[in-house]
Design a protein around this motif. Sequence first.
Motif, PDB file in Angstrom:
ATOM      1  N   ARG A 158      10.118   5.624   9.508  1.00 14.70           N
ATOM      2  CA  ARG A 158      10.032   5.078  10.942  1.00 14.70           C
ATOM      3  C   ARG A 158       8.660   6.683  10.627  1.00 14.70           C
ATOM      4  O   ARG A 158       7.978   6.573  11.298  1.00 14.70           O
ATOM      5  CB  ARG A 158      11.351   5.232  11.454  1.00 14.70           C
ATOM      6  CG  ARG A 158      11.639   4.209  11.422  1.00 14.70           C
ATOM      7  CD  ARG A 158      13.092   4.334  12.755  1.00 14.70           C
ATOM      8  NE  ARG A 158      13.939   3.500  12.442  1.00 14.70           N
ATOM      9  CZ  ARG A 158      13.280   2.424  13.587  1.00 14.70           C
ATOM     10  NH1 ARG A 158      12.299   2.534  13.747  1.00 14.70           N
ATOM     11  NH2 ARG A 158      14.174   1.588  13.412  1.00 14.70           N
ATOM     12  N   ARG A 159       9.082   7.633   9.766  1.00 13.57           N
ATOM     13  CA  ARG A 159       8.537   8.931   9.716  1.00 13.57           C
ATOM     14  C   ARG A 159       7.283   8.324   9.477  1.00 13.57           C
ATOM     15  O   ARG A 159       5.894   9.323  10.162  1.00 13.57           O
ATOM     16  CB  ARG A 159       9.014   9.720   8.507  1.00 13.57           C
ATOM     17  CG  ARG A 159       9.977  11.284   9.120  1.00 13.57           C
ATOM     18  CD  ARG A 159      10.437  11.342   8.011  1.00 13.57           C
ATOM     19  NE  ARG A 159      11.761  11.917   8.299  1.00 13.57           N
ATOM     20  CZ  ARG A 159      12.168  13.265   9.025  1.00 13.57           C
ATOM     21  NH1 ARG A 159      11.053  14.391   8.093  1.00 13.57           N
ATOM     22  NH2 ARG A 159      13.410  13.866   9.468  1.00 13.57           N
ATOM     23  N   VAL A 160       6.982   7.646   8.218  1.00 15.34           N
ATOM     24  CA  VAL A 160       5.318   7.150   8.005  1.00 15.34           C
ATOM     25  C   VAL A 160       4.526   6.857   9.401  1.00 15.34           C
ATOM     26  O   VAL A 160       3.584   6.306   9.238  1.00 15.34           O
ATOM     27  CB  VAL A 160       5.271   5.941   7.059  1.00 15.34           C
ATOM     28  CG1 VAL A 160       4.192   6.105   6.394  1.00 15.34           C
ATOM     29  CG2 VAL A 160       6.274   6.617   5.506  1.00 15.34           C
ATOM     30  N   ALA A 161       5.454   5.338   9.988  1.00 11.53           N
ATOM     31  CA  ALA A 161       5.553   5.364  11.587  1.00 11.53           C
ATOM     32  C   ALA A 161       4.988   5.875  12.094  1.00 11.53           C
ATOM     33  O   ALA A 161       3.314   5.866  12.990  1.00 11.53           O
ATOM     34  CB  ALA A 161       6.254   4.092  11.671  1.00 11.53           C
ATOM     35  N   LEU A 162       5.666   7.003  12.405  1.00 16.07           N
ATOM     36  CA  LEU A 162       5.192   8.235  13.857  1.00 16.07           C
ATOM     37  C   LEU A 162       3.904   8.905  13.215  1.00 16.07           C
ATOM     38  O   LEU A 162       3.286   9.263  13.675  1.00 16.07           O
ATOM     39  CB  LEU A 162       6.483   8.739  13.429  1.00 16.07           C
ATOM     40  CG  LEU A 162       6.646   9.538  14.576  1.00 16.07           C
ATOM     41  CD1 LEU A 162       6.728   8.962  15.698  1.00 16.07           C
ATOM     42  CD2 LEU A 162       8.243  10.435  14.495  1.00 16.07           C
ATOM     43  N   ALA A 163       3.952   8.802  12.297  1.00 16.14           N
ATOM     44  CA  ALA A 163       2.942   9.843  10.874  1.00 16.14           C
ATOM     45  C   ALA A 163       1.799   8.535  11.301  1.00 16.14           C
ATOM     46  O   ALA A 163       0.255   8.956  11.667  1.00 16.14           O
ATOM     47  CB  ALA A 163       2.782  10.044   9.550  1.00 16.14           C
ATOM     48  N   LEU A 209       3.696  10.747  -0.402  1.00 17.89           N
ATOM     49  CA  LEU A 209       2.180  10.300  -0.516  1.00 17.89           C
ATOM     50  C   LEU A 209       2.260   9.099  -1.400  1.00 17.89           C
ATOM     51  O   LEU A 209       1.550   7.620  -1.077  1.00 17.89           O
ATOM     52  CB  LEU A 209       1.679  11.041  -0.261  1.00 17.89           C
ATOM     53  CG  LEU A 209       1.442  11.830   1.078  1.00 17.89           C
ATOM     54  CD1 LEU A 209       0.268  13.173   0.935  1.00 17.89           C
ATOM     55  CD2 LEU A 209       1.186  11.196   1.776  1.00 17.89           C
ATOM     56  N   SER A 210       2.530   9.145  -2.249  1.00 16.29           N
ATOM     57  CA  SER A 210       1.856   8.360  -3.246  1.00 16.29           C
ATOM     58  C   SER A 210       3.482   6.602  -3.397  1.00 16.29           C
ATOM     59  O   SER A 210       3.070   6.240  -3.929  1.00 16.29           O
ATOM     60  CB  SER A 210       1.697   8.296  -5.081  1.00 16.29           C
ATOM     61  OG  SER A 210       3.325   8.678  -4.499  1.00 16.29           O
ATOM     62  N   HIS A 211       4.309   6.803  -2.578  1.00 16.42           N
ATOM     63  CA  HIS A 211       5.392   6.371  -3.050  1.00 16.42           C
ATOM     64  C   HIS A 211       5.230   4.736  -1.955  1.00 16.42           C
ATOM     65  O   HIS A 211       4.121   4.617  -1.120  1.00 16.42           O
ATOM     66  CB  HIS A 211       6.692   6.289  -2.086  1.00 16.42           C
ATOM     67  CG  HIS A 211       7.564   7.099  -2.869  1.00 16.42           C
ATOM     68  ND1 HIS A 211       8.177   8.382  -2.448  1.00 16.42           N
ATOM     69  CD2 HIS A 211       7.004   7.282  -3.850  1.00 16.42           C
ATOM     70  CE1 HIS A 211       9.011   9.089  -3.826  1.00 16.42           C
ATOM     71  NE2 HIS A 211       8.248   8.948  -4.814  1.00 16.42           N
ATOM     72  N   LEU A 260      11.321   3.910  -0.027  1.00 16.38           N
ATOM     73  CA  LEU A 260      11.543   4.858   0.897  1.00 16.38           C
ATOM     74  C   LEU A 260      12.873   3.632   2.144  1.00 16.38           C
ATOM     75  O   LEU A 260      13.631   2.980   2.524  1.00 16.38           O
ATOM     76  CB  LEU A 260      10.234   4.782   1.901  1.00 16.38           C
ATOM     77  CG  LEU A 260       9.048   5.177   2.186  1.00 16.38           C
ATOM     78  CD1 LEU A 260       8.192   5.619   2.857  1.00 16.38           C
ATOM     79  CD2 LEU A 260       9.501   6.294   1.087  1.00 16.38           C
ATOM     80  N   SER A 261      13.399   5.063   2.584  1.00 18.43           N
ATOM     81  CA  SER A 261      14.497   4.621   3.630  1.00 18.43           C
ATOM     82  C   SER A 261      14.689   4.652   4.692  1.00 18.43           C
ATOM     83  O   SER A 261      13.316   4.397   5.132  1.00 18.43           O
ATOM     84  CB  SER A 261      16.016   6.152   3.528  1.00 18.43           C
ATOM     85  OG  SER A 261      14.639   7.612   4.451  1.00 18.43           O
ATOM     86  N   ARG A 289       0.757  -0.654   0.097  1.00 18.70           N
ATOM     87  CA  ARG A 289       0.118  -0.148   0.081  1.00 18.70           C
ATOM     88  C   ARG A 289       0.590   1.002  -0.178  1.00 18.70           C
ATOM     89  O   ARG A 289       2.665   1.277   0.801  1.00 18.70           O
ATOM     90  CB  ARG A 289      -1.085  -0.417   1.105  1.00 18.70           C
ATOM     91  CG  ARG A 289      -1.738  -1.365   0.663  1.00 18.70           C
ATOM     92  CD  ARG A 289      -3.293  -0.567   0.339  1.00 18.70           C
ATOM     93  NE  ARG A 289      -3.615  -1.904  -0.668  1.00 18.70           N
ATOM     94  CZ  ARG A 289      -5.110  -1.679  -1.457  1.00 18.70           C
ATOM     95  NH1 ARG A 289      -4.991  -0.582  -1.340  1.00 18.70           N
ATOM     96  NH2 ARG A 289      -4.809  -2.515  -2.167  1.00 18.70           N
ATOM     97  N   SER A 290       0.496   2.488  -1.070  1.00 16.39           N
ATOM     98  CA  SER A 290       1.008   3.385  -1.100  1.00 16.39           C
ATOM     99  C   SER A 290       1.677   4.193   0.537  1.00 16.39           C
ATOM    100  O   SER A 290       0.365   3.507   1.384  1.00 16.39           O
ATOM    101  CB  SER A 290       0.748   4.284  -1.532  1.00 16.39           C
ATOM    102  OG  SER A 290      -0.259   4.859  -1.070  1.00 16.39           O
ATOM    103  N   VAL A 291       2.401   4.962   0.823  1.00 18.33           N
ATOM    104  CA  VAL A 291       2.571   5.993   2.061  1.00 18.33           C
ATOM    105  C   VAL A 291       1.071   6.305   2.493  1.00 18.33           C
ATOM    106  O   VAL A 291       0.001   5.943   4.280  1.00 18.33           O
ATOM    107  CB  VAL A 291       3.500   7.126   1.854  1.00 18.33           C
ATOM    108  CG1 VAL A 291       3.333   7.959   3.348  1.00 18.33           C
ATOM    109  CG2 VAL A 291       4.865   6.617   1.865  1.00 18.33           C
ATOM    110  N   PHE A 292       0.498   7.145   1.412  1.00 16.34           N
ATOM    111  CA  PHE A 292      -1.059   7.167   1.603  1.00 16.34           C
ATOM    112  C   PHE A 292      -1.678   6.702   2.220  1.00 16.34           C
ATOM    113  O   PHE A 292      -3.062   6.980   3.514  1.00 16.34           O
ATOM    114  CB  PHE A 292      -2.138   8.142   0.886  1.00 16.34           C
ATOM    115  CG  PHE A 292      -2.958   9.017   1.183  1.00 16.34           C
ATOM    116  CD1 PHE A 292      -3.273  10.080   1.859  1.00 16.34           C
ATOM    117  CD2 PHE A 292      -4.312   8.575   0.413  1.00 16.34           C
ATOM    118  CE1 PHE A 292      -4.640  10.644   1.771  1.00 16.34           C
ATOM    119  CE2 PHE A 292      -5.374   8.929   0.869  1.00 16.34           C
ATOM    120  CZ  PHE A 292      -5.345  10.420   1.549  1.00 16.34           C
ATOM    121  N   ASP A 293      -2.071   5.213   1.537  1.00 12.58           N
ATOM    122  CA  ASP A 293      -3.266   4.575   2.720  1.00 12.58           C
ATOM    123  C   ASP A 293      -2.727   3.314   3.374  1.00 12.58           C
ATOM    124  O   ASP A 293      -3.447   3.439   3.752  1.00 12.58           O
ATOM    125  CB  ASP A 293      -2.787   3.032   1.316  1.00 12.58           C
ATOM    126  CG  ASP A 293      -4.250   3.869  -0.678  1.00 12.58           C
ATOM    127  OD1 ASP A 293      -4.259   4.882  -0.404  1.00 12.58           O
ATOM    128  OD2 ASP A 293      -3.810   2.851  -1.148  1.00 12.58           O
TER     129      ASP A 293
END
Lengths: 245, 245
Positions: free
Chosen positions: A136-141, A123-125, A130-131, A92-96
């Motif tokens: 980790r930022r996505v997990a935080l978000a 958001l669409s990656h 991702l590095s 799933r993308s970051v946004f999803d």
Amino acid sequence: MCPAGDQKPLELVVKRKAFRTASGKRREVLRDFAMTMDLGKVYALVGPSGAGKTTLLRILIGLDKDFEGSTNVPQYARIGMVFQEPRLLPWRSVFDNLRLAAPQTSDDDIKKIAGDLGLGDHLSHYPGELSLGLARRVALARAFAVRPDLLVLDEPFVSLDMALATRLREELAALVDRTRVTTLLVTHSLDEAIHLADHIILLGGEPTAIIGEVDIASPRSAMTDSAAVEAKAKIASILAQSAAR
Amino acid sequence: MLRLASLLLLIAIWQIAAICVHSHVLPPPLAVVTTMAKEAQSGALFFNLGITLLRVIVSFLLAMIGGMILGVFMGRNKTFDRLADPWLVVLLNLPALVIIVLAYIWIGLTEPAAIVAVALNKLPNTTATIREGARALDNGLEEMASVFAMPLRTRVQHVLLPQLAPYIAAATRSGLSLVWKIVLVVELLGRPNGVGFEIYTAFQLFDVKLLLAYALPFIVIMLGIETFVVQPFERHVSRWRPKAA
């Protein structure tokens, strides 16, 4: 917690927690642990690896039910968690990933939280693109996107280089200050605990128990070097006393 | 291009062999095509192909859905796995013919008996494949879904199925070819129509032209399903994987 009027502090009591080892023996990891968390405050559990910090955290949020003791985290509490690994859905993308974890949050709010954490262009990656720092930022978000009643962080910056870890820590501090969310941080880094927490609980011994507690008076966003040094000195003396016993 | 050349070579060998043998048991390609056209004109070809295809699809879907549910439960629950495993082994090793004859004797020479017999032949195969997939599921993602209180539908659709997708694709591929072969046997033994029935008729008349006129179009249809349904599905579910450099 979230509904108005229900303002009880959160409690976690673990009288005893044991694991069964591969050879079938029972190994007691935790004994007589008790903590109370005032709402809106940040607590840090600090201790050596293998002290059962993650276990305490798993018990608090109901992932581990095999223990003697009690917690009063309500069933309906919304929990935002950052695991040691990002644990994103790779397909799933970051946004999803944010959307699926927080269906009740509007698209605009999700994009804003992602933007605050520097994820606006990603958001669409897919997570595989991702590095580790970005993941980790996505997990935080994701943890903030659910508008949590309780934020739980399990070594959120482990295995990041120091500069990046420091930056993420500052971003996290700003987010926590803005949202005033009750937070439990598990870490083995004193620096991380001093810069983020209002209250630090030091763990040690075998089986693990609380060996000391320290209040951090100065605010996270305006932590001075001297205040940090002072807190560290206090903690060092507690650790020395505990070692002497 | 090479594939096409190889196919043309096969047809050329067939033509030469037919000329050499010069017997009605090995008709040349053109004679088969003529018979095919005749059967198509009368409508019999499409009717029989259609009814066989319908049986393939219904029994295939039954076996896939049943096998996926059983496989996931067996892969996730050790007790259930131990209970159901002997049944699975029995079913896996029961000859297709035995299942078909028993179904016809017990249920009668009916459409449901035919469908059940085919589905039961494919079911253990799917179950065993999906069970492997369920055993390899990522517990970390499962915990993440549980902490973030994702509803069951989200968990199945976005956490469970994407992890099982490669196993589902494998079961689909081996399943389709198995199911259509068994459907022909089922039709031959106890149905008044379908490609299997027509092949039986051709066998009794020693009419190889008729036999091939029914067998070849069906192979083409199954190839079409593989190329235009299964492969695009596989590409779709694996689009998130980083491409190898």
